[in-house]
Design a protein around this motif. Structure first.
Motif, PDB file in Angstrom:
ATOM      1  N   UNK A  58       0.822  -1.211   0.000  1.00 26.16           N
ATOM      2  CA  UNK A  58       0.000   0.000   0.000  1.00 26.16           C
ATOM      3  C   UNK A  58       0.856   1.261   0.000  1.00 26.16           C
ATOM      4  N   UNK A  59       1.993   1.206   0.638  1.00 26.29           N
ATOM      5  CA  UNK A  59       2.875   2.377   0.697  1.00 26.29           C
ATOM      6  C   UNK A  59       3.647   2.584  -0.607  1.00 26.29           C
ATOM      7  N   UNK A  60       3.958   1.516  -1.294  1.00 26.50           N
ATOM      8  CA  UNK A  60       4.865   1.593  -2.445  1.00 26.50           C
ATOM      9  C   UNK A  60       4.170   1.549  -3.802  1.00 26.50           C
ATOM     10  N   UNK A  61       2.950   1.055  -3.855  1.00 25.72           N
ATOM     11  CA  UNK A  61       2.333   0.750  -5.140  1.00 25.72           C
ATOM     12  C   UNK A  61       1.761   1.951  -5.860  1.00 25.72           C
ATOM     13  N   UNK A  62       1.203   2.949  -5.118  1.00 23.10           N
ATOM     14  CA  UNK A  62       0.415   3.999  -5.746  1.00 23.10           C
ATOM     15  C   UNK A  62       1.090   5.360  -5.658  1.00 23.10           C
ATOM     16  N   UNK A  63       0.930   6.164  -6.731  1.00 27.37           N
ATOM     17  CA  UNK A  63       1.519   7.504  -6.734  1.00 27.37           C
ATOM     18  C   UNK A  63       0.513   8.516  -6.190  1.00 27.37           C
ATOM     19  N   UNK A  64       0.801   9.798  -6.358  1.00 24.36           N
ATOM     20  CA  UNK A  64      -0.016  10.866  -5.788  1.00 24.36           C
ATOM     21  C   UNK A  64      -1.460  10.848  -6.284  1.00 24.36           C
ATOM     22  N   UNK A  65      -1.699  10.284  -7.458  1.00 25.49           N
ATOM     23  CA  UNK A  65      -3.044  10.267  -8.031  1.00 25.49           C
ATOM     24  C   UNK A  65      -3.969   9.313  -7.286  1.00 25.49           C
ATOM     25  N   UNK A  66      -3.405   8.403  -6.485  1.00 28.15           N
ATOM     26  CA  UNK A  66      -4.134   7.370  -5.750  1.00 28.15           C
ATOM     27  C   UNK A  66      -4.804   6.359  -6.682  1.00 28.15           C
ATOM     28  N   UNK A 115       5.701   0.091  -8.803  1.00 33.27           N
ATOM     29  CA  UNK A 115       4.502  -0.701  -9.019  1.00 33.27           C
ATOM     30  C   UNK A 115       4.431  -1.253 -10.428  1.00 33.27           C
ATOM     31  N   UNK A 116       4.778  -0.435 -11.422  1.00 31.67           N
ATOM     32  CA  UNK A 116       4.769  -0.908 -12.809  1.00 31.67           C
ATOM     33  C   UNK A 116       5.807  -2.006 -13.017  1.00 31.67           C
ATOM     34  N   UNK A 117       6.945  -1.882 -12.355  1.00 33.39           N
ATOM     35  CA  UNK A 117       7.969  -2.923 -12.471  1.00 33.39           C
ATOM     36  C   UNK A 117       7.431  -4.257 -11.953  1.00 33.39           C
ATOM     37  N   UNK A 118       6.697  -4.218 -10.844  1.00 31.79           N
ATOM     38  CA  UNK A 118       6.155  -5.459 -10.277  1.00 31.79           C
ATOM     39  C   UNK A 118       5.082  -6.059 -11.183  1.00 31.79           C
ATOM     40  N   UNK A 119       4.228  -5.201 -11.739  1.00 35.23           N
ATOM     41  CA  UNK A 119       3.214  -5.698 -12.668  1.00 35.23           C
ATOM     42  C   UNK A 119       3.853  -6.276 -13.929  1.00 35.23           C
ATOM     43  N   UNK A 120       4.957  -5.675 -14.355  1.00 34.50           N
ATOM     44  CA  UNK A 120       5.661  -6.178 -15.537  1.00 34.50           C
ATOM     45  C   UNK A 120       6.190  -7.588 -15.299  1.00 34.50           C
ATOM     46  N   UNK A 121       6.640  -7.848 -14.084  1.00 33.37           N
ATOM     47  CA  UNK A 121       7.111  -9.192 -13.753  1.00 33.37           C
ATOM     48  C   UNK A 121       5.966 -10.194 -13.882  1.00 33.37           C
TER      49      UNK A 121
END
Length: 426
Positions: free
Chosen positions: A236-244, A251-257
């Motif tokens: 929750x702390x690392x996945x989302x940027x200011x836009x929520x 987060x995109x790197x993890x989804x890419x994996x």
């Protein structure tokens, strides 16, 4: 393994094109392929048409002899997030946001399409048209992402008060969600409906084009796996940027994996070489086979005929999380109540504790609790998939078989209990 002869063409919205590389673009990098992005932040599903034309006519995109896209082309598409956000926002601005801050009148607020039965039907038509366009252009490999309706995304914390007000004002009765029900239920059921619609679209495309490979990337399931793997606090702390709403670069790197795992498993030309293993003998006794895409056991697709000549049909059931799946052989003339009795007989041990009741959702809507309307009249057919939701009436909570959402005791608990009186005898 580098694949410089491969091209990854990216289409869609801001989850595909952002201020830093998105998971679709990182996927291309991980594959060692050339990446061309035609996605645009803020775009809607209908913008896929112009994006496709730009890609087809682009001199930067490699072409095979004859001007078609080469076989070593992977089309990645992520769309519809903005479509559903806009639909929700229009309704909220019409009265919902005011009620969040103590003003406004929820009774005059229109129910957004996202919270109506069978959402996404029009968008699927557009995506299918896009896939057909790219297929005619020569593409044979397609990775279609689901819509990120993920309830642990921060933006849903803002929307939940509005959805709660809509539930309690009876505006979501068309979904089978009544005053006093938890607001998460409406979003969960709609997310499942979108998942099933996207999966059906991909399966139909594959059935029509046997020489192609179209793969559904279940983005919501990927997010759930990542949250479980890293733990809620870190995720929750690392996945989302200011836009929520948008993933961070991490987060995109993890989804890419996650997308890379799916791609190298599903696309023949992208499979990683693996050591040869000796074949294993088949088990002596037959057991149900489960679809990797849908999670339920496969059937022959033909109805069984009883001795008296009446037809029976097989209905697939799974829970919201997707880790429990089984089949029920039933009669099209059964009511929901009779079907529930049979389903609970066939369900695995622990599926529903004593004191709980089970309801079924299909295409974003709960099956009606009618004493006369049959399964066939409600649209249930042989091979239909239903989502089972187990509810514990005494504690006024919904249990999604693996996740639990508790709500405060409803002031209308007696009315709610009366509403679910048909379940009390089960």
């Amino acid at each position: 393994m580098p694949r410089p002869h491969w091209s990854v063409l990216v289409f869609g919205d801001s989850w595909a094109e952002y201020m830093y590389p998105t998971w679709a673009q990182v996927l291309g990098r991980r594959l060692g392929a050339t990446v061309h992005s035609f996605a645009q932040a803020g775009s809607m599903c209908a913008d896929l048409r112009s994006q496709a034309q730009r890609a087809i006519t682009s001199p930067q995109v490699s072409k095979a002899p004859g001007g078609l896209l080469p076989a070593e082309t992977l089309v990645v598409v992520h769309t519809c997030g903005n479509d559903f956000i806009m639909k929700m926002a229009e309704a909220f601005m019409g009265g919902g946001l005011g009620s969040m801050f103590g003003g406004g009148n929820i009774s005059g607020m229109a129910t957004p399409e996202m919270l109506q039965p069978n959402p996404g039907v029009r968008e699927v038509v557009v995506i299918t048209e896009f896939l057909e366009t790219m297929h005619r252009a020569g593409a044979r490999n397609f990775l279609v992402s689901g819509v990120p309706i993920f309830l642990d995304m921060p933006v849903f914390n803002m929307a939940m008060p509005v959805i709660t007000a809509m539930v309690n004002s009876g505006k979501l009765e068309a979904l089978g969600v009544s005053p006093g029900d938890p607001p998460r239920l409406a979003v969960e059921v709609q997310a499942i409906a979108l998942h099933d619609l996207w999966e059906e679209m991909v399966q139909e495309f594959n059935g029509k084009h046997s020489e192609s490979t179209c793969v559904f990337f279940d983005e919501v399931a990927a997010l759930e796996r990542l949250r479980l793997s890293f733990g809620p606090a870190v995720f929750d702390r690392s996945m989302w940027d200011f836009s929520m709403f948008h993933p961070t670069a991490w987060g995109h790197e993890q989804l890419a994996i996650e997308a890379h795992k799916v791609s190298t498993e599903k696309f023949p030309g992208l499979r990683e070489p693996s050591p040869t293993t000796p074949p294993t003998s088949a088990p002596a006794t037959s057991s149900p086979t489960f679809s990797a895409a849908s999670g339920y056991s496969a059937s022959s697709g033909t109805s069984e005929v009883k001795a008296d000549g009446a037809k029976k049909m097989t209905v697939h059931i799974r829970n919201v999380k997707g880790d429990v799946a089984f089949e029920v052989l039933c009669d099209p003339s059964w009511t929901t109540s009779r079907f529930r009795e049979k389903a609970l007989e066939k369900a695995p041990s622990g599926f529903a504790d004593s004191g709980c009741v089970c309801v079924f959702a299909m295409k974003g809507k709960f099956l009606a609790e009618s004493q006369t309307e049959t399964l066939e009249q409600m649209g249930v057919q042989d091979g239909t998939q239903l989502i089972a939701v187990v509810k514990s009436l005494p504690q006024q909570c919904w249990r999604f078989l693996g996740t639990q959402t508790s709500i405060h005791q409803s002031p209308n608990s007696r009315e709610l209990l009366n509403h679910y009186q048909p379940f009390a005898a089960i």
